[in-house]
Design a protein around this motif. Structure first.
Motif, PDB file in Angstrom:
ATOM      1  N   LEU A 105     -57.226   5.070 -34.913  1.00 51.71           N
ATOM      2  CA  LEU A 105     -57.580   4.187 -34.028  1.00 51.71           C
ATOM      3  C   LEU A 105     -59.073   4.092 -34.109  1.00 51.71           C
ATOM      4  O   LEU A 105     -59.682   4.934 -34.529  1.00 51.71           O
ATOM      5  N   SER A 106     -59.577   2.730 -33.916  1.00 52.97           N
ATOM      6  CA  SER A 106     -60.958   2.468 -34.263  1.00 52.97           C
ATOM      7  C   SER A 106     -61.189   1.596 -32.907  1.00 52.97           C
ATOM      8  O   SER A 106     -60.565   0.568 -32.425  1.00 52.97           O
ATOM      9  N   VAL A 107     -62.733   1.240 -33.125  1.00 55.81           N
ATOM     10  CA  VAL A 107     -63.533   0.376 -31.983  1.00 55.81           C
ATOM     11  C   VAL A 107     -64.205  -0.502 -32.867  1.00 55.81           C
ATOM     12  O   VAL A 107     -65.117  -0.146 -33.575  1.00 55.81           O
ATOM     13  N   GLU A 108     -64.182  -1.910 -32.851  1.00 58.98           N
ATOM     14  CA  GLU A 108     -64.883  -2.742 -33.500  1.00 58.98           C
ATOM     15  C   GLU A 108     -65.930  -3.685 -32.206  1.00 58.98           C
ATOM     16  O   GLU A 108     -65.146  -3.960 -31.436  1.00 58.98           O
ATOM     17  N   VAL A 109     -67.162  -3.716 -32.629  1.00 60.97           N
ATOM     18  CA  VAL A 109     -67.851  -4.689 -31.665  1.00 60.97           C
ATOM     19  C   VAL A 109     -68.594  -5.712 -32.761  1.00 60.97           C
ATOM     20  O   VAL A 109     -69.112  -5.277 -33.539  1.00 60.97           O
ATOM     21  N   SER A 110     -68.399  -7.186 -32.379  1.00 59.20           N
ATOM     22  CA  SER A 110     -69.025  -7.912 -33.170  1.00 59.20           C
ATOM     23  C   SER A 110     -69.615  -9.082 -32.615  1.00 59.20           C
ATOM     24  O   SER A 110     -69.129  -9.222 -31.360  1.00 59.20           O
ATOM     25  N   GLY A 111     -70.632  -9.810 -32.988  1.00 57.91           N
ATOM     26  CA  GLY A 111     -71.396 -10.848 -32.527  1.00 57.91           C
ATOM     27  C   GLY A 111     -71.515 -12.003 -33.391  1.00 57.91           C
ATOM     28  O   GLY A 111     -71.694 -11.659 -34.569  1.00 57.91           O
ATOM     29  N   ALA A 112     -71.781 -13.143 -32.617  1.00 61.28           N
ATOM     30  CA  ALA A 112     -71.751 -14.251 -33.387  1.00 61.28           C
ATOM     31  C   ALA A 112     -72.881 -15.232 -32.918  1.00 61.28           C
ATOM     32  O   ALA A 112     -72.812 -15.487 -31.586  1.00 61.28           O
ATOM     33  N   PHE A 113     -73.592 -15.600 -33.800  1.00 59.44           N
ATOM     34  CA  PHE A 113     -74.881 -16.592 -33.503  1.00 59.44           C
ATOM     35  C   PHE A 113     -74.905 -18.093 -33.986  1.00 59.44           C
ATOM     36  O   PHE A 113     -75.102 -17.634 -35.353  1.00 59.44           O
ATOM     37  N   ASN A 114     -74.661 -19.197 -33.655  1.00 58.90           N
ATOM     38  CA  ASN A 114     -74.907 -20.335 -34.386  1.00 58.90           C
ATOM     39  C   ASN A 114     -75.917 -21.404 -33.851  1.00 58.90           C
ATOM     40  O   ASN A 114     -75.520 -21.930 -32.796  1.00 58.90           O
ATOM     41  N   PRO A 115     -76.921 -21.320 -34.319  1.00 56.68           N
ATOM     42  CA  PRO A 115     -78.047 -22.061 -33.320  1.00 56.68           C
ATOM     43  C   PRO A 115     -78.215 -23.289 -34.158  1.00 56.68           C
ATOM     44  O   PRO A 115     -79.195 -24.117 -33.643  1.00 56.68           O
ATOM     45  N   TRP A 116     -77.613 -23.712 -34.927  1.00 53.44           N
ATOM     46  CA  TRP A 116     -77.740 -25.214 -35.873  1.00 53.44           C
ATOM     47  C   TRP A 116     -77.077 -26.243 -35.251  1.00 53.44           C
ATOM     48  O   TRP A 116     -75.941 -26.394 -34.974  1.00 53.44           O
ATOM     49  N   THR A 117     -77.745 -27.643 -35.486  1.00 44.55           N
ATOM     50  CA  THR A 117     -77.180 -28.938 -35.257  1.00 44.55           C
ATOM     51  C   THR A 117     -76.901 -29.401 -36.659  1.00 44.55           C
ATOM     52  O   THR A 117     -77.662 -29.328 -37.548  1.00 44.55           O
ATOM     53  N   PHE A 118     -75.723 -29.833 -36.938  1.00 42.73           N
ATOM     54  CA  PHE A 118     -75.293 -30.480 -38.375  1.00 42.73           C
ATOM     55  C   PHE A 118     -75.331 -31.839 -38.239  1.00 42.73           C
ATOM     56  O   PHE A 118     -75.615 -32.602 -37.204  1.00 42.73           O
ATOM     57  N   GLY A 119     -75.697 -32.575 -39.707  1.00 45.92           N
ATOM     58  CA  GLY A 119     -75.835 -34.042 -39.528  1.00 45.92           C
ATOM     59  C   GLY A 119     -77.388 -34.251 -39.247  1.00 45.92           C
ATOM     60  O   GLY A 119     -78.453 -33.409 -39.264  1.00 45.92           O
ATOM     61  N   SER A 120     -77.678 -35.540 -39.436  1.00 40.64           N
ATOM     62  CA  SER A 120     -79.107 -36.041 -38.967  1.00 40.64           C
ATOM     63  C   SER A 120     -78.975 -37.125 -37.947  1.00 40.64           C
ATOM     64  O   SER A 120     -77.833 -37.879 -37.821  1.00 40.64           O
ATOM     65  N   GLY A 121     -80.249 -37.675 -37.845  1.00 42.44           N
ATOM     66  CA  GLY A 121     -80.392 -38.858 -36.831  1.00 42.44           C
ATOM     67  C   GLY A 121     -79.663 -38.535 -35.468  1.00 42.44           C
ATOM     68  O   GLY A 121     -79.678 -37.667 -34.804  1.00 42.44           O
ATOM     69  N   ASP A 122     -78.798 -39.583 -34.985  1.00 44.16           N
ATOM     70  CA  ASP A 122     -78.037 -39.566 -33.683  1.00 44.16           C
ATOM     71  C   ASP A 122     -76.743 -38.902 -33.988  1.00 44.16           C
ATOM     72  O   ASP A 122     -76.144 -38.595 -32.811  1.00 44.16           O
ATOM     73  N   SER A 123     -76.266 -38.296 -35.052  1.00 39.19           N
ATOM     74  CA  SER A 123     -74.780 -37.777 -35.161  1.00 39.19           C
ATOM     75  C   SER A 123     -75.136 -36.277 -34.192  1.00 39.19           C
ATOM     76  O   SER A 123     -73.953 -36.062 -33.614  1.00 39.19           O
ATOM     77  N   ASN A 124     -75.867 -35.520 -34.526  1.00 32.33           N
ATOM     78  CA  ASN A 124     -76.225 -34.402 -33.474  1.00 32.33           C
ATOM     79  C   ASN A 124     -74.900 -33.620 -33.595  1.00 32.33           C
ATOM     80  O   ASN A 124     -74.500 -32.949 -32.354  1.00 32.33           O
ATOM     81  N   LYS A 125     -74.108 -33.457 -34.479  1.00 31.87           N
ATOM     82  CA  LYS A 125     -73.031 -32.426 -34.523  1.00 31.87           C
ATOM     83  C   LYS A 125     -73.571 -31.316 -34.181  1.00 31.87           C
ATOM     84  O   LYS A 125     -74.233 -30.784 -34.982  1.00 31.87           O
ATOM     85  N   LYS A 126     -72.943 -30.595 -33.456  1.00 32.70           N
ATOM     86  CA  LYS A 126     -73.205 -29.080 -33.088  1.00 32.70           C
ATOM     87  C   LYS A 126     -72.126 -28.297 -32.662  1.00 32.70           C
ATOM     88  O   LYS A 126     -71.103 -28.717 -32.072  1.00 32.70           O
ATOM     89  N   MET A 127     -72.051 -26.880 -32.957  1.00 34.52           N
ATOM     90  CA  MET A 127     -71.290 -25.897 -32.485  1.00 34.52           C
ATOM     91  C   MET A 127     -71.895 -24.829 -32.203  1.00 34.52           C
ATOM     92  O   MET A 127     -71.628 -23.568 -32.519  1.00 34.52           O
ATOM     93  N   VAL A 128     -73.273 -24.888 -31.474  1.00 37.29           N
ATOM     94  CA  VAL A 128     -73.987 -23.979 -30.887  1.00 37.29           C
ATOM     95  C   VAL A 128     -73.499 -22.891 -30.179  1.00 37.29           C
ATOM     96  O   VAL A 128     -72.694 -23.423 -29.180  1.00 37.29           O
ATOM     97  N   HIS A 129     -73.426 -21.727 -30.499  1.00 33.20           N
ATOM     98  CA  HIS A 129     -72.971 -20.706 -29.631  1.00 33.20           C
ATOM     99  C   HIS A 129     -73.511 -19.345 -29.829  1.00 33.20           C
ATOM    100  O   HIS A 129     -73.852 -19.059 -31.114  1.00 33.20           O
ATOM    101  N   LEU A 130     -73.452 -18.509 -28.801  1.00 37.05           N
ATOM    102  CA  LEU A 130     -73.616 -16.963 -28.845  1.00 37.05           C
ATOM    103  C   LEU A 130     -72.374 -16.212 -28.192  1.00 37.05           C
ATOM    104  O   LEU A 130     -71.953 -16.524 -27.304  1.00 37.05           O
TER     105      LEU A 130
END
Length: 166
Positions: free
Chosen positions: A18-43
């Motif tokens: 038996l084990s316990v795992e704790v993980s975290g993820a952080f994505n602060p980036w916006t993809f693309g340029s100009g008006d595209s503003n593609k993003k999957m920002v999350h914590l």
């Protein structure tokens, strides 16, 4: 916890199976340029209890996990997304849920393993929806109950304690 997202985690054995795992993820980036503003920002934060039929960090495991996240996403075509029209709208809010995982770890070297894992579960999503990805007026607030993938990953693992191979 997300495509192109840095993740970090720690896992501790409670006993030989038996084990316990704790993980975290952080994505602060916006993809693309100009008006595209593609993003999957999350914590995101995901604790998991894992059962290992053979022994900890060797072979198959089954897990039960929970998940909490804050997100701001839009302008992308994401398969299996809980949101309608994610490509033309932006969603901002939080998610909480639980799920089950299956995974497998392979021994690579004295202190190194590789792991693949997949999870499925339930998420409660609370969000504000905006008419476009970058600007636009808020179209409303809502919530959603969703069943689907909650984890998918390939991880390179460093074992701090030397593992004896049998």
């Amino acid at each position: 916890m997300g495509f192109d997202t840095p993740n970090v985690g720690i896992e501790v054995a409670l006993n030989p199976k038996l084990s316990v795992e704790v993980s975290g993820a952080f994505n602060p980036w916006t993809f693309g340029s100009g008006d595209s503003n593609k993003k999957m920002v999350h914590l995101a934060f995901r604790p998991e209890i894992r059962f290992w039929p053979y022994e900890v960090w060797d072979g198959h495991f089954l897990g039960i996990h929970s998940l909490a996240a804050f997100y701001n996403t839009g302008g992308i075509d994401l398969p299996l997304s809980p949101f309608d029209n994610l490509k033309d709208n932006r969603y901002e809010g939080y998610a909480a849920g639980v799920g089950f995982s299956y995974g497998y770890q392979w021994y690579l070297a004295t202190h190194w393993n590789i792991e693949v894992t997949a999870g499925i579960g339930y998420l409660y999503l609370n969000y504000d929806r905006y008419e476009c990805r970058k600007c636009g007026e808020r179209l409303g607030s809502s919530h959603k109950h969703w069943l689907g993938p909650t984890n998918l990953g390939v991880s390179f693992i460093y074992l701090f304690k030397k593992r004896d191979r049998k």
